[in-house]
Each structure stands twice: as C-alpha cells, then as structure tokens.
Motif scaffolding. Sequence first.
Motif, PDB file in Angstrom:
ATOM      1  N   THR A  61      -1.631   5.026  35.243  1.00 47.64           N
ATOM      2  CA  THR A  61      -1.994   5.590  33.860  1.00 47.64           C
ATOM      3  C   THR A  61      -0.583   5.993  33.319  1.00 47.64           C
ATOM      4  OG1 THR A  61      -4.137   6.521  34.825  1.00 47.64           O
ATOM      5  CG2 THR A  61      -3.496   6.675  32.378  1.00 47.64           C
ATOM      6  N   ALA A  62       0.127   7.137  33.882  1.00 49.13           N
ATOM      7  CA  ALA A  62       1.505   7.798  33.580  1.00 49.13           C
ATOM      8  C   ALA A  62       2.630   6.496  33.190  1.00 49.13           C
ATOM      9  CB  ALA A  62       1.771   8.504  34.425  1.00 49.13           C
ATOM     10  N   VAL A  63       2.325   5.551  34.812  1.00 49.37           N
ATOM     11  CA  VAL A  63       3.605   4.951  33.985  1.00 49.37           C
ATOM     12  C   VAL A  63       3.296   3.350  33.600  1.00 49.37           C
ATOM     13  CG1 VAL A  63       4.468   2.139  34.670  1.00 49.37           C
ATOM     14  CG2 VAL A  63       4.399   4.286  36.441  1.00 49.37           C
ATOM     15  N   GLY A  64       1.928   3.087  33.217  1.00 55.87           N
ATOM     16  CA  GLY A  64       1.593   2.153  31.539  1.00 55.87           C
ATOM     17  C   GLY A  64       1.748   3.041  30.595  1.00 55.87           C
ATOM     18  N   MET A  65       1.345   4.423  30.291  1.00 58.12           N
ATOM     19  CA  MET A  65       1.569   5.289  29.051  1.00 58.12           C
ATOM     20  C   MET A  65       3.138   4.563  28.947  1.00 58.12           C
ATOM     21  SD  MET A  65      -0.325   8.275  29.598  1.00 58.12           S
ATOM     22  CE  MET A  65      -0.101   9.254  28.005  1.00 58.12           C
ATOM     23  N   LEU A  66       4.159   5.117  29.540  1.00 56.10           N
ATOM     24  CA  LEU A  66       5.192   5.531  29.772  1.00 56.10           C
ATOM     25  C   LEU A  66       6.000   3.523  29.168  1.00 56.10           C
ATOM     26  CD1 LEU A  66       7.512   7.318  30.103  1.00 56.10           C
ATOM     27  CD2 LEU A  66       8.093   6.238  32.134  1.00 56.10           C
ATOM     28  N   MET A  67       5.015   2.440  29.924  1.00 57.24           N
ATOM     29  CA  MET A  67       5.909   1.457  29.287  1.00 57.24           C
ATOM     30  C   MET A  67       4.990   0.683  28.077  1.00 57.24           C
ATOM     31  SD  MET A  67       7.683   0.030  31.679  1.00 57.24           S
ATOM     32  CE  MET A  67       9.114   1.575  32.784  1.00 57.24           C
ATOM     33  N   VAL A  68       4.350   1.437  27.920  1.00 56.07           N
ATOM     34  CA  VAL A  68       4.135   0.551  26.635  1.00 56.07           C
ATOM     35  C   VAL A  68       4.874   1.891  25.523  1.00 56.07           C
ATOM     36  CG1 VAL A  68       1.835   2.594  25.771  1.00 56.07           C
ATOM     37  CG2 VAL A  68       1.997  -0.239  25.468  1.00 56.07           C
ATOM     38  N   ALA A  69       4.644   2.671  25.633  1.00 53.48           N
ATOM     39  CA  ALA A  69       5.871   3.654  25.075  1.00 53.48           C
ATOM     40  C   ALA A  69       7.039   3.269  24.512  1.00 53.48           C
ATOM     41  CB  ALA A  69       5.823   4.869  24.690  1.00 53.48           C
ATOM     42  N   ARG A  70       7.072   2.162  25.869  1.00 54.21           N
ATOM     43  CA  ARG A  70       9.069   1.872  25.739  1.00 54.21           C
ATOM     44  C   ARG A  70       8.766   0.550  25.329  1.00 54.21           C
ATOM     45  NH1 ARG A  70      12.569   4.002  30.340  1.00 54.21           N
ATOM     46  NH2 ARG A  70      12.527   5.384  30.655  1.00 54.21           N
TER      47      ARG A  70
END
Lengths: 380, 522
Positions: free
Chosen positions: A277-286
């Motif tokens: 979830t954390a990586v997903g949120m980070l990547m979608v933000a980028r």
Amino acid sequence: MIFDYPTLKLIWWILVGVLLVGFAIMDGHDMGVGTLLPFVGKNDEERRVVINTVGPHWDGNQVWFITGGGAIFAAWPLVYATAFSGFYWAMLAVLWALFFRPVGFDYRSKIQNTTWRTTWDWGLFVGGAVPPLIFGVAFGNLLQGVPFHFDSNLVSYYTGSFWGLLNPFALLAGVVSTAMITFHGAVYLAHRTEGDIQRRARTAALVFGALMLVGFTGAGIWLALGNFGYVITSAVDTAALPNPLSKTVVQQGGAWFANYREMPLTLIVPALAYLGTAVGMLMVARGRTLTAFVASSFAIVGVIGTAGVSMFPFLMPSSTMPAASLTVWDSVSSHRTLGIMFWATVLLMPFIIIYTSWAYKVMSGKVTTAYIRENEHSAY
Amino acid sequence: MVSEQLVDLSRLQFAATAMYHFLFVPLTLGMVWMLVIMESVYVMTGKPVYKDMTKFWGKLFGINFALGVTTGITLEFQFGTNWAYYSHYVGDIFGAPLAIEGLMAFFLESTMIGLFFFGWDRLSRRQHLLVTILMAVGTNLSALWILIANGWMQNPVGAEFSYETMRMELTDFWAVLFNPVAQGKFVHTVSAGYVTGAMFVLSISAWYLLKGRDIEFAKRSFRIAAAFGFASVCSVIVLGDESGYALGEAQQAKLAAIEAMWETEPAPASFNIIAIPNQEEMKNDYSLHIPWAMGIIGTRSFDTEMPGIKEILVKNRERIVIGIEAVRLLEKLRQAPADDATRAAFDKVKADLGFGLLLKKYVVSMDDVTPEIIDRATRDTLPRVAPLFWTFRIMVAMGFAMLALFGLALWYSIKGCFATRTWLLKWALWFLPVPWLACEMGWFVAEYGRQPWTIYGVLPTHLSVSTLTVESLYGSLAGFVGFYTLLLVVEMYLMVRFARQGPGSLGTGRYLNETHHAAAKA
C-alpha cells in the motif's frame, strides 16, 4: 497421484488463496473503478472514458469470482455449503449487486438519455462497492467465529441472523476490504487515463490507500486486544478422512497470532500489506502508475494472506459448536478429487494468464475522450 | 424434518433462476457460431457487408450475452445458498466439472468476448477471426462441462457412498466425463442452442425482407441462418432420440412417465401420441397409440421388453425396503465405524441407501416406518405423468415444425427465390419464440422428470435443501423473479429497438435508419 493427502489439503488452501487473491486483483480493479465512476467522471464523456478502461476486461475478470466459487465447491464442499447457506442474505446481496455489472456495462451507452445513463452509473457503483464490502464483512465474521452447527448426518444449521453479521468489527473489516479494492481500482484508473480523470483517480488512490492502512492497523489492534481466536485441542491427524465432528476446539483470545509467533517468517504477509500500500501510494503520487498497480496487487496478497495465515488451519470457526469448525484438514474433498482438481488448475491456469495478458496488451494505452468520440457506436 | 414448503420453494427458486438463465444461453450458443461463419466469409472474401453482419448480429448477441452472464452468476452459487446438503453430499464429484468449466471455458469465452467487441481496430482480420472462434469454442466447452455436471445428476456414475465422510465420493473421473447421458445431452442441448441462434437471425432477416429494407444484408443473413439452422435441427432431433435411448437405461421411471406407459407391454411396445394420464388410478383415461413405435425407439430392437410404470414401482418398492436396512446400518456404522461386520452388511445394501432416504420425507427414524409409508414413498418415485407427457410432445412437435421451416428455407435459398416467398418469410417471423419454448420444455422434461431425486437414485430432493426459513425463501424468490423480470424487460426493449433500427445502428452510412445517430454525432 504424486502428492499425499495432507500435502494436497495444504496445497488447496494455497490454491483457494491464489484464486481469491486473483479475484481481488483482477475483478477488484474493475470493481474499484465502478465504485469511483460517479465521482471521478463529472460528465457523460468522462464517465464513458472511465467505463472503457475496464470495458474489454470486466467480463473475463469476473470469471475469477465464478471459478473461485466453483473451486471452493470442488475442494471444500462443506465450506461452500455451510458458508453460502449460512450467509444467505449476504450472499444474495453480493449476487444482486453483481447483476448490475454486465447490464450496466453493456446497456448504459446504448441509449442517449441522461436518466438512463445515470441510473446505470449508480448500478455500476453498487456492483463495484457492495461485493468488496460484504466480502470484508464476511471475513470479519469468520475471524470472530460464525454461529453454526452440524447434526450427526452433517446437515448444517445456521443460527445467526443477517443483521448479526453487521457487527462493529465485521464492519471495520468491510471498510478495510472496500478501501483496499477502491485504492487498487484508483491506481488502475490513474494508469489508464490522463488529465482531469487521472488527477482525481490519483487523489482517490491516496485517500483510500490511507484509509486502508488505518483500517488494517485498527483491525489488527482490535484482534490483538479483543477475545479472538480458536485452537484445536485434540490431536490433529492431517491424513484422516475429513470429518469436522471428530475434533475438539476451544475459543481462545490471541489465538489468531499463534502462527506468527511459531513461524515469524509469516510476518512477511502482513508486512506486504503495509509495504504494498505504501509503495503503491508513493508511486501513484509520482506518476509511476504501472509500478503502483503492481504494488497495490501485492498489498491485496498481503491483506487476504493475513486473514488466511492468522486463522490457519481454520477456514470457518463455529462460535456455537466450536468442534464443528471447518478447517483445511476436515472440510475437504477426497484425495482423488483434490488431485484431479490440482492438475486441472495447474494445467489450465498458465493459458488463462497468457490470453488474459494478451487481451490487456491488445487493449493497452490510455483511454481518452477522443477514443470515445471515434468509437461512438461500439464503445461502452 | 424439513418442511415441504421449504423444499417446494427451493425447487421453485432453482427452476425460476435456471429457466431465466436458459432464455439467454441457447441464443449465445447458436449466435456465436453464426458470427464465426459470417466473419470467416468476411476474412475470405473481404466484402464489408459480412463484417457489418458480424458486427450487427454481434451487437444483438452482446445484449443477450449480458443477461446470460447476469443470470449465470446465480447458478454457480445457488447450490451452496439453497442446496447446502446437496453440496456437501455430492460436492466431491459435482463441484469438479463446475470448477473446470470456469478454468477451461468461461475464462476463455469471457476474455475473448471483450476482444471481439473492442478489438476490431487493434487486431488483424485473421487475429480477430481467431478471437471469435476462441469465443465460440469457450462457449461450447462451457456447455460441455455444465452438462457433464447435469448428466451426473441424471445418471450418477463413477462414484460411491463413503460412510466415514457421509457423502458420495469420486471413484472414476473418466466415467463421469464420458457418461453417455452427459454426452448425449450435451450435443442435444448445444444443437438446440444452434437452432435458436439460427431462428433468431432467420426471423429478423425475414422481417427486413418483408419490410423491403436492407435487402442485401438480410438476404445473406437469411441464407446462412437457413443452412445452419437446418443442419442444427437435424442434429437436435437425432441426438434427442439418442438421449431418449440413453435415458431408457438410466432412468426408466422418467421414460415411462413421459410415455404414460403404465403397463409392461409385450415387445415392441406401442407409442401413445395422445393420452389423458390418470395418476391416481394408474391408467390412461384415453389414448391414441401407434403399435410397436415405442419399443423400437426405446430399445432399438423388436424383442426387448420395456418396463411399464407399475412394474418399475414394484421394483422401487423392493429397493425401498432394502434401503431401510441400509439407513439403519449406516446409523450403526456412524456410531461404531470400526465394526467390520456392520460394514460388510452395509456394503451389501448401500446401493439402495438412496431409496431408504426417500422415507425421511415422512419419518425421522426407520423404526416408525409402516407399510403405508413405504407405499407413499414408492408412489413418490414416479414423477407426475401428465405434465411430462404433454411438455415432451409439444417439444417434439415444435422440433419437427422447425425442421419443416428450415428445410423449406434452405430449399428456397438454394433455388434463390426465398425473398419473394412471403408466406415463408411470415412463417419464419412468427416462429421466433418457438425454439425458446422448445428449450424450456426440454429442460422441464429433464429436471421435473428427475423427481423425486436431485441425484437420481442417490439423494432425494427433500433432503438436499439448505435449512433456511420459509420466509427467507419467499423473500429471495420474489427478489430473483422481480429483478430478473425487470432486467428482461430492459433487455427486450433494447433488443427490439436495435433489431428495428437494423444494421444502421452501426453508423457505417451504408444502411437505413442512420439519421438518428448521424444527428446525435453532429
């Protein structure tokens, strides 16, 4: 037959898990898209863009649900029988919500009428939001134990009510599940769209990703502090012919954490939920949406896996007759059927993955308003 | 004991949801091959009209398919929700074909259908044709596995009862797969679907011809439908006969009921064309029969006797009496599984366990069984004769009427003058609902005729249900029927609307009725 019975029983626990995870990843992303549809699409054309990101795929994805049902029937007939008849109205609510999807997708854009189209949009919302909510609620109830028992002929009796399923812990589990699926759908939507819709999808991904993290943590704390868990107190013969009435079981607080204590390696599974979830949120933000989608898929593996590992070997504990609890050892099909179904699954699954991947490859790229205008008569 | 009302409502709900489902399935089964034919011609000749045909009939196919999927979801889960004991008792065998159907067939069909509709501009012609063919293969494989499951309910081969697990268990997977009843049913059922698809295209094309519009499009569609329909209807009739033959061995009571054949006649038995069956007195109040016909159809010989209902009931009564012993021994075995003597005794009589279970409709313990109760249970082994007798005959009559229609349609297609034969076109138009009626009646005969069993000779219907409340069943039944009816109305509305608009709905500029969309586009 190469595998012995205990091994096959264990393999089927993993295979059903794979099918459920497959369902949540594949059908989950189009359900998430359906849930977001009325909110991220501000006008008809935008909504058509949203719908067409999953238009060619929702039907194939839904087969994960059908096949999951069939596989549970074939591998765990007692679970199929007891859970679906016990959770009767919950199951019907899932089915009836799902009814809106095939017709919603296919019929919506065939008529030029605002009321018609808006009605189907909300139908797709229901078909997207209700099933994950109820599946979450169902898992929440499984974790608490379900009020059912068997008579000596193994006829099952469910003594709870539909409203009893909607208790606070189960509702929290429902929130976690819905947030997870909506997060996943939002990430997918961000990958397949551009401009305003993509921006809104990205925001939704961050909101629902955060909600999922908070909910998942909350449910974990509740499980740790509350009186949750069951243990088998008699000797377990994993090779025995399945008979759920041949053991003794007690309810014991904290038992759902026993597997993690005994095999600390299994802590990878809940960790995956957080990390994904954390990586997903980070990547979608980028803006790295494809990586984000892979990450959110891993988050789903983590969340569903956490429920499975916590309860193992229980599948459906009984709160009113704990000895009748269904486990991976005693609610399974015969050795022969498990073996045949194992080979059927292992041989056919690669083909499914190959042609599904091909379908996504053929339809890859952003769905735009220009695409909708060009395909006025054939697009959804 | 399970209340009869609960059993009846559960049956009604299954019947309603299955029959709704089968309004959409046969059209899918048949149309998908017509799409393959049309698109193949397109790929071979490159004529755009064949692409338009594939797309237009594909559009109607899609409208139908959506409801096929919708109503199909229910059926995968309804065994669990409403037939829990059934699911436990036979899931070891019955679950496997359902799961394999998903893995082998439904995934393929559903993935390809997405590419069929959305892949026109992204795939080469050959690739798209391959997609259409795979969609058709998936659709038909799906029917195969479902009918293997259903065939096992009718003729439960390759399985044995296990007292340890209190259920039927698989002993021979290949026997389940190559069950003669399943194979016969599969070909009969998919052929009926092909006829439905052909009739759909034939009727709507005939309507365009009668209206004198989109002539070239309609003529080509009509010809394909006539040829495909004729071949299919021949197959339905031949394979229907094959099913009847297989049935004669597996389900004597059903066959005798369909024929209202109360007495065992000297071979070869006669065939009742018309009869007024009297179930109470076990005779026909009136009958018109053809000598010899039944014996020849049912046994394919002149000298094999076919048992009449009364003789079958006498045998069933004997099996029920043995079944009482089987139930008693099973109860003993459940208490003391290690007792070899009991197990040996049980093994001798367990083939009749299902017949003993029939008594559980009336008593809890086998100690309370009286001869009157055995008589009642014996009578239960015979389904109601009159409805079976008549629905079967109407189905067959419809089959032959369609054979005549498709035969003439093909004949005039070859001669090239069908477009001017108004009577033929009108006949084709008015026959649109006929294949659906025939399909539904076929299923009625198959499933109503299976009573009082869910698994023939193994598990009685009244033991198979979930222990739900009657109120729940009223609620869910009303919900299903209401929801399905609403969706059916919407579907019919769209179907009629697009059929009326015709190929113009594609917006290619080559057909009638394009103004609406052209305006909408501008």
